[in-house]
Design an enzyme around this catalytic site. Sequence first.
Site, PDB file in Angstrom:
ATOM      1  N   LEU A   1       9.241   3.991  -8.425  1.00 39.96           N
ATOM      2  CA  LEU A   1       8.062   4.533  -7.755  1.00 39.96           C
ATOM      3  C   LEU A   1       7.587   3.516  -6.730  1.00 39.96           C
ATOM      4  CD1 LEU A   1       5.912   6.028 -10.684  1.00 39.96           C
ATOM      5  CD2 LEU A   1       7.417   7.257  -9.120  1.00 39.96           C
ATOM      6  N   ASP A   2       6.994   3.996  -5.654  1.00 38.32           N
ATOM      7  CA  ASP A   2       6.439   3.098  -4.650  1.00 38.32           C
ATOM      8  C   ASP A   2       5.343   2.224  -5.262  1.00 38.32           C
ATOM      9  OD1 ASP A   2       8.071   4.306  -2.769  1.00 38.32           O
ATOM     10  OD2 ASP A   2       6.532   5.735  -2.151  1.00 38.32           O
ATOM     11  N   PHE A   3       5.102   1.112  -4.635  1.00 41.22           N
ATOM     12  CA  PHE A   3       4.095   0.151  -5.079  1.00 41.22           C
ATOM     13  C   PHE A   3       2.750   0.826  -5.349  1.00 41.22           C
ATOM     14  CE2 PHE A   3       0.630  -2.762  -3.770  1.00 41.22           C
ATOM     15  CZ  PHE A   3       0.808  -3.784  -4.701  1.00 41.22           C
TER      16      PHE A   3
ATOM     17  N   THR B   1       2.111   4.030  -5.939  1.00 45.00           N
ATOM     18  CA  THR B   1       2.179   5.227  -6.781  1.00 45.00           C
ATOM     19  C   THR B   1       2.149   4.855  -8.261  1.00 45.00           C
ATOM     20  OG1 THR B   1       3.535   6.289  -5.080  1.00 45.00           O
ATOM     21  CG2 THR B   1       3.494   7.334  -7.241  1.00 45.00           C
TER      22      THR B   1
ATOM     23  N   ARG C   1       5.566  11.691   0.414  1.00 46.46           N
ATOM     24  CA  ARG C   1       4.648  11.163   1.424  1.00 46.46           C
ATOM     25  C   ARG C   1       5.050  11.632   2.824  1.00 46.46           C
ATOM     26  NH1 ARG C   1       4.702   4.855  -0.018  1.00 46.46           N
ATOM     27  NH2 ARG C   1       3.146   4.770   1.660  1.00 46.46           N
TER      28      ARG C   1
END
Length: 289
Positions: A126-128, A130, A226
């Site tokens: 997961l993105d930082f 999220t 996103r």
Amino acid sequence: MNSIEIKVTELFNGLTVEELLKAWLIPKAERHLIRMEKRLSLNGIIPNSQSLVNSDNTIIINFKEKSKFLPEGNPDLCQVLYEDENLIIVNKPDNMKTHGNFEGEIALQNHVASYCKKAVYVVHRLDFETSGTVLFAKNQFVLPILSSLLEKRKIHREYEALVTGHFPQNQFTINKNIGKDRHDSKKRIVSKTGQTAITQVEVLKKFTQLSLVKCNLETGRTHQIRVHLSSLGHPILGDNLYGGQPNRRMMLHARRMIITLPFSFKKIEVISNSPSFDQALYRSKIVME
């Protein structure tokens, strides 16, 4: 040499050993090594590849695992949603990396490894910014199997996002290829020459100026949700990279995961909660209305 013990389920009654290993999504090269190096036992006996298996059988497979050192994390920061001998699913907080990018960097992977008291391996990230469900393999033998399950859509990931504006439909599919932005290495863009990217979207709730949506991934491209939502003119709140309005956190949370477990093919569902997401959702709703 490490080993893994597997109880054969009724689903695989009557298969040969070779057919069973293939059904379990064990890679071809690994199946070859298992056979040539006699690393599999069936009820304590080394079988041949054409031996039949039944649901009362126990299989033990020996495998080689390269040692991997992970700097020590904090096990208290590992919020377990599901765990068995092969994998662990945890709840990632927002503003934490899934894994470190340089030697000595501490990230979620380190905290999970400290909790498990052994190295763990990232299946997806997961993105930082999220939060939500993240899956790790507990050994290198099961890692490619989980990756294959992900590729074959046997691992279902469901996200919630708070975006600006309203959509003309309550349910729709975004099918737009995604590629790298030549002008910014951190960004991705919708591009005809990019990789296939498909996101299913359902509007859960409409506010005066905002929409809470559920997103299901059919593919797993970097920043997919996103980029897709922003491309429609509805960026996620707090997503500074893709034009979102300022917010205390980026409003994207991986709420739910349904996974077909390796070897048994049993389906389980896990749901993660995020106080920061829910609190920010409440604050944003009040402020924007």
